[in-house]
Design a protein around this motif. Structure first.
Motif, mmCIF file in Angstrom:
data_model
loop_
_atom_site.group_PDB
_atom_site.id
_atom_site.type_symbol
_atom_site.label_atom_id
_atom_site.label_comp_id
_atom_site.label_asym_id
_atom_site.label_seq_id
_atom_site.Cartn_x
_atom_site.Cartn_y
_atom_site.Cartn_z
ATOM 1 N N UNK A 91 -10.338 0.272 -0.634
ATOM 2 C CA UNK A 91 -9.967 -0.196 0.257
ATOM 3 C C UNK A 91 -9.261 -1.471 -0.473
ATOM 4 N N UNK A 92 -8.865 -2.013 -1.228
ATOM 5 C CA UNK A 92 -8.961 -2.489 -2.161
ATOM 6 C C UNK A 92 -6.895 -1.689 -2.927
ATOM 7 N N UNK A 93 -7.478 -0.704 -2.608
ATOM 8 C CA UNK A 93 -6.246 -0.132 -3.513
ATOM 9 C C UNK A 93 -5.273 0.333 -2.241
ATOM 10 N N UNK A 94 -6.310 0.584 -0.731
ATOM 11 C CA UNK A 94 -4.616 1.062 0.095
ATOM 12 C C UNK A 94 -4.277 -0.395 0.789
ATOM 13 N N UNK A 95 -4.519 -1.295 0.270
ATOM 14 C CA UNK A 95 -4.263 -2.996 1.250
ATOM 15 C C UNK A 95 -3.243 -3.356 0.072
ATOM 16 N N UNK A 96 -2.990 -3.116 -1.263
ATOM 17 C CA UNK A 96 -2.357 -3.137 -2.866
ATOM 18 C C UNK A 96 -1.111 -1.893 -2.385
ATOM 19 N N UNK A 97 -1.570 -0.583 -2.278
ATOM 20 C CA UNK A 97 -0.685 -0.465 -1.613
ATOM 21 C C UNK A 97 -0.138 -0.277 -0.212
ATOM 22 N N UNK A 98 0.239 -1.119 0.797
ATOM 23 C CA UNK A 98 0.500 -1.360 1.732
ATOM 24 C C UNK A 98 0.963 -2.594 1.788
ATOM 25 N N UNK A 99 0.249 -3.197 0.864
ATOM 26 C CA UNK A 99 1.649 -4.748 -0.068
ATOM 27 C C UNK A 99 2.378 -4.908 -0.637
ATOM 28 N N UNK A 100 2.772 -3.663 -1.185
ATOM 29 C CA UNK A 100 3.157 -3.390 -2.103
ATOM 30 C C UNK A 100 4.803 -1.933 -1.348
ATOM 31 N N UNK A 101 4.519 -1.102 -0.496
ATOM 32 C CA UNK A 101 5.653 -0.759 0.960
ATOM 33 C C UNK A 101 6.192 -1.699 0.923
ATOM 34 N N UNK A 102 5.142 -2.908 1.239
ATOM 35 C CA UNK A 102 5.490 -3.781 2.408
ATOM 36 C C UNK A 102 6.800 -4.564 2.057
ATOM 37 N N UNK A 103 6.552 -4.883 0.517
ATOM 38 C CA UNK A 103 7.201 -5.674 -0.071
ATOM 39 C C UNK A 103 8.629 -5.073 -0.288
ATOM 40 N N UNK A 104 8.295 -3.461 -0.686
ATOM 41 C CA UNK A 104 9.534 -3.111 -1.211
ATOM 42 C C UNK A 104 10.468 -2.030 0.111
ATOM 43 N N UNK A 105 10.289 -2.380 1.352
ATOM 44 C CA UNK A 105 10.537 -1.462 2.487
ATOM 45 C C UNK A 105 12.269 -1.372 2.753
ATOM 46 N N UNK A 106 12.739 -2.482 2.548
ATOM 47 C CA UNK A 106 14.224 -2.650 2.592
ATOM 48 C C UNK A 106 14.989 -1.760 1.845
ATOM 49 N N UNK A 107 13.801 -0.871 0.617
ATOM 50 C CA UNK A 107 14.667 -0.444 -0.771
ATOM 51 C C UNK A 107 14.199 0.708 -0.220
#
Length: 64
Positions: free
Chosen positions: A5-21
């Motif tokens: 659950x923590x890994x999926x949350x962190x992956x979603x968080x990182x993707x949302x941060x880097x979504x413009x690129x």
């Protein structure tokens, strides 16, 4: 279970941060990615992009 659950949350968080690129590369526009407006704010849930990047990370980890 909590680790995943923590890994999926962190992956979603990182993707949302880097979504413009990542959108310039085509991520975030896949058929399983959800984008909707709620309460005057645009929400983005990158399900398909997360699975694709997870499979890529797993393939890289397998060869290292």
């Amino acid at each position: 279970m909590i680790r995943w659950i923590i890994v999926v949350f962190l992956a979603l968080l990182l993707i949302s941060w880097f979504s413009p690129g990542l959108q310039k590369l085509g991520f975030g526009k896949l058929p399983g990615d959800l984008r909707f407006k709620l309460f005057g704010r645009e929400w983005f849930v990158p399900l398909a992009s997360t699975m694709l990047l997870s499979m890529l990370a797993a393939a890289i980890a397998r060869f290292i």
